[in-house]
Write an enzyme that holds these catalytic residues in place. Sequence first.
Site, PDB file in Angstrom:
ATOM      1  N   GLN A 144     -74.427 -51.268  13.689  1.00  0.00           N
ATOM      2  CA  GLN A 144     -74.350 -52.186  12.679  1.00  0.00           C
ATOM      3  C   GLN A 144     -73.625 -51.682  11.304  1.00  0.00           C
ATOM      4  OE1 GLN A 144     -78.892 -51.750  12.032  1.00  0.00           O
ATOM      5  NE2 GLN A 144     -78.362 -51.558   9.897  1.00  0.00           N
ATOM      6  N   CYS A 150     -79.378 -55.654  10.579  1.00  0.00           N
ATOM      7  CA  CYS A 150     -79.974 -55.317  11.658  1.00  0.00           C
ATOM      8  C   CYS A 150     -80.900 -56.642  12.079  1.00  0.00           C
ATOM      9  CB  CYS A 150     -81.317 -54.254  11.316  1.00  0.00           C
ATOM     10  SG  CYS A 150     -82.332 -54.828   9.858  1.00  0.00           S
ATOM     11  N   HIS A 287     -86.707 -53.155   8.725  1.00  0.00           N
ATOM     12  CA  HIS A 287     -85.765 -53.074   9.795  1.00  0.00           C
ATOM     13  C   HIS A 287     -86.277 -53.842  10.890  1.00  0.00           C
ATOM     14  CE1 HIS A 287     -82.315 -51.390  11.859  1.00  0.00           C
ATOM     15  NE2 HIS A 287     -83.197 -50.595  12.690  1.00  0.00           N
ATOM     16  N   ASN A 304     -82.221 -50.500  19.618  1.00  0.00           N
ATOM     17  CA  ASN A 304     -82.015 -50.267  18.062  1.00  0.00           C
ATOM     18  C   ASN A 304     -80.196 -50.926  17.959  1.00  0.00           C
ATOM     19  OD1 ASN A 304     -82.149 -49.792  15.139  1.00  0.00           O
ATOM     20  ND2 ASN A 304     -82.593 -47.847  15.613  1.00  0.00           N
TER      21      ASN A 304
END
Length: 335
Positions: A144, A150, A287, A304
């Site tokens: 990102q 995110c 997040h 992630n």
Amino acid sequence: MNIFILLSIIMLMPLCLAQDISVEKLLAYNQWSSQHQRVYLNENEKLFRQMVFFENLSKIQEHNSDPNNTYSIHLNQFSDMTKEEFAEKILMKQDLVDHLMKGISQEATHNDVNKEIQLNSKSLTLAASIDWRTKGAVTSVKYQGICGSCWSFSAAGLMESFNFIQNKALVNFSEQQLVDCVNPANGYSSQGCNGGWPAQCLDYASKVGITTLEKYYYIGVQQNCNVTGTNNGFKPKQWIYIRNTSNDLQSALNFSPVSVLVDASNWHNYRSGIFNGCDQSHIKLNHAVLAVGYDQQGNWIIKNSWSAHWGENGYMRLAPNNTCGILSSNLQVTA
């Protein structure tokens, strides 16, 4: 000179002077800065970044020397940032998340069909473990950048996996489209690099469609929305919020990956192992990630969006139950 950097230098100077900056630490810094191609504005900022790096390196060495810790940490792209800077540059803005959280109750179910699916999941026989990566249902890990986007990666990943499960095609969807188009001008409260809400991405995509990454590249800065019409690709039809229990999240993961919100305040230097380093008494959701499964010990498998160089090739194993608030706000596409 930036006042934040100046004040930080003053605060960090005693720490830097108090510790012995060895040749080994200087070599570690030089190797790290070369690897990550660090270029600073001036010598003052370089000095500040070096002090931050040395302090982070000391914390890493101390943590990894304790055999009681269940996870290891290491140097990565965030190692010259303070914890406060990391939160400011990478995580979603807390006041925006708090504002978005207020709207959850109104969005709890997309329609009545979803309520039934959620109730019926109770009767499932759960797999002892599940990992959607082994089924080919998860795209490669993305990055990102220095942008709190995110939420768009979590939502895009959710739709990518469901599209594979439904249509047997693994396609990278455009996070940049979501960053640019899921905005106040189009009736959404998400705000690009400041943060946003995965459910709003699904609502947007259900009306307009989400195009591919190849057609709408990611640049990590919010720009004008660059799509027109209402037939731009994949359209989710139904989605649900998962109830806030481990059993319900495991049940959901037997159907497909799940978009989850977490407190990632302490995730920045994670390397490997079972992470349990959140302050459970003070969870701040900041997040969004994608849960892609769980292992036989109940650890959550997390995809992630900080590149494959972070963590376990871009992934994390998160300790069971509500570690880092993972059970707080979970979203799944059902049709």
